[in-house]
Scaffold this motif. Structure first.
Motif, short mmCIF file in Angstrom:
data_model
loop_
_atom_site.label_atom_id
_atom_site.label_comp_id
_atom_site.label_asym_id
_atom_site.label_seq_id
_atom_site.Cartn_x
_atom_site.Cartn_y
_atom_site.Cartn_z
N TYR A 13 32.98 43.60 27.24
CA TYR A 13 33.23 42.45 28.11
C TYR A 13 34.50 42.62 28.93
CZ TYR A 13 34.42 37.73 29.57
OH TYR A 13 34.77 36.64 30.31
N GLU A 14 35.57 43.15 28.33
CA GLU A 14 36.83 43.31 29.05
C GLU A 14 36.71 44.28 30.21
OE1 GLU A 14 40.08 44.15 26.41
OE2 GLU A 14 39.65 42.40 25.18
N ILE A 15 35.94 45.35 30.04
CA ILE A 15 35.73 46.32 31.13
C ILE A 15 34.97 45.66 32.28
CG2 ILE A 15 34.49 48.44 31.77
CD1 ILE A 15 35.13 49.48 28.92
N VAL A 16 33.95 44.91 31.94
CA VAL A 16 33.15 44.22 32.97
C VAL A 16 34.01 43.20 33.69
CG1 VAL A 16 31.17 42.70 33.38
CG2 VAL A 16 30.98 44.61 31.74
N ASP A 17 34.76 42.42 32.93
CA ASP A 17 35.61 41.38 33.53
C ASP A 17 36.67 41.99 34.45
OD1 ASP A 17 35.41 38.59 33.42
OD2 ASP A 17 37.33 38.48 32.35
N GLU A 18 37.27 43.09 34.02
CA GLU A 18 38.27 43.76 34.85
C GLU A 18 37.64 44.30 36.13
OE1 GLU A 18 41.49 47.40 34.63
OE2 GLU A 18 40.79 46.49 32.76
N PHE A 19 36.45 44.89 36.01
CA PHE A 19 35.76 45.36 37.20
C PHE A 19 35.51 44.21 38.17
CE2 PHE A 19 31.64 45.56 39.39
CZ PHE A 19 31.90 46.58 40.28
N ASP A 111 26.38 37.73 44.05
CA ASP A 111 25.31 38.04 43.11
C ASP A 111 25.88 38.28 41.71
OD1 ASP A 111 23.38 37.89 45.11
OD2 ASP A 111 23.28 40.06 45.41
N LEU A 112 26.97 39.03 41.64
CA LEU A 112 27.60 39.31 40.35
C LEU A 112 28.14 38.03 39.72
CD1 LEU A 112 29.48 42.55 41.45
CD2 LEU A 112 27.79 42.44 39.59
N LYS A 113 28.81 37.23 40.53
CA LYS A 113 29.41 35.98 40.05
C LYS A 113 28.34 35.01 39.52
CE LYS A 113 32.32 32.23 41.81
NZ LYS A 113 32.99 31.73 43.03
N LEU A 114 27.20 34.94 40.23
CA LEU A 114 26.15 33.99 39.88
C LEU A 114 25.14 34.56 38.89
CD1 LEU A 114 25.52 32.59 43.48
CD2 LEU A 114 26.76 31.46 41.60
N ASP A 115 25.36 35.82 38.46
CA ASP A 115 24.47 36.51 37.54
C ASP A 115 23.05 36.60 38.10
OD1 ASP A 115 23.85 38.00 35.28
OD2 ASP A 115 23.34 36.23 34.08
N ASN A 116 22.97 36.91 39.39
CA ASN A 116 21.68 37.17 40.04
C ASN A 116 21.40 38.66 40.03
OD1 ASN A 116 21.37 34.45 40.73
ND2 ASN A 116 22.41 34.73 42.68
N GLU A 117 20.19 39.02 40.39
CA GLU A 117 19.90 40.43 40.68
C GLU A 117 20.63 40.75 41.98
OE1 GLU A 117 18.15 42.62 38.80
OE2 GLU A 117 18.05 41.00 37.32
N LEU A 118 20.97 42.03 42.17
CA LEU A 118 21.65 42.40 43.41
C LEU A 118 20.70 42.28 44.59
CD1 LEU A 118 23.78 45.55 42.49
CD2 LEU A 118 24.54 43.19 42.77
N THR A 119 21.18 41.67 45.65
CA THR A 119 20.42 41.56 46.89
C THR A 119 20.15 42.96 47.42
OG1 THR A 119 21.53 39.46 47.38
CG2 THR A 119 20.54 40.62 49.26
N HIS A 120 18.94 43.15 47.96
CA HIS A 120 18.59 44.45 48.53
C HIS A 120 19.48 44.76 49.72
CE1 HIS A 120 15.14 45.30 46.02
NE2 HIS A 120 14.74 44.04 46.20
N ILE A 121 19.84 46.02 49.82
CA ILE A 121 20.72 46.46 50.89
C ILE A 121 20.02 46.29 52.24
CG2 ILE A 121 20.00 48.87 50.79
CD1 ILE A 121 22.94 49.58 51.34
N LYS A 122 20.81 45.94 53.22
CA LYS A 122 20.30 45.87 54.59
C LYS A 122 20.26 47.31 55.11
CE LYS A 122 22.38 41.38 55.21
NZ LYS A 122 23.47 40.63 55.80
N TYR A 123 19.07 47.82 55.33
CA TYR A 123 18.92 49.23 55.69
C TYR A 123 19.59 49.58 57.02
CZ TYR A 123 15.96 49.72 51.66
OH TYR A 123 15.51 49.74 50.38
#
Length: 134
Positions: A13-19, A111-123
């Motif tokens: 958890y600490e590694i994730v939180d720091e990231f 997305d990370l903050k809201l615990d969503n899946e990552l939005t697909h990249i805009k190509y």
């Protein structure tokens, strides 16, 4: 399950939180550094700092196996390396492209903050701008 939940189940958890704290700070700072590229007195500092930001994002997201973030950060890092070694300034097209890149990283921050899946990249972000200064 969103990306945050996935990270929490695979890493301390600490590694994730720091990231997440550092990632958020770097994303928030990105836009002002990009805009500063257009200022001759700020160009060198900004391009070097942006390079460092994308390098750090690439390294940390690679470690955490957040592949879309790591791949886009690596792509931008490589482009910034070209810019900082071969160009004394950037054109408006490059600044606009970098601002769009910044927007994508900001979307992922949410997305990370809201615990969503990552939005697909805009190509469209994968098409390099003309790096030659006007």
């Amino acid at each position: 399950m969103g990306v945050r939940s996935d990270l929490d189940s695979n890493f301390d958890y600490e590694i994730v939180d720091e990231f997440l704290d550092h990632y958020s700070m770097m994303v928030d700072y990105m836009e002002s550094m990009i805009i500063d590229l257009s200022k001759p007195n700020m160009y060198e500092i900004s391009v070097n700092e942006l390079f460092r930001v994308f390098h750090n994002i690439k390294s940390a997201s690679s470690f955490l196996k957040i592949t879309p973030i790591a791949k886009l950060a690596a792509f931008v890092e490589d482009t910034l390396e070209t810019i900082r070694t071969q160009h004394k300034s950037v054109n408006e097209e490059t600044i606009n492209w970098l601002l769009e890149i910044s927007d994508m990283f900001a979307i992922w921050k949410d997305d990370l903050k809201l615990d969503n899946e990552l939005t697909h990249i805009k190509y469209s972000l994968l098409k390099l701008p003309d790096l030659e200064s006007s």
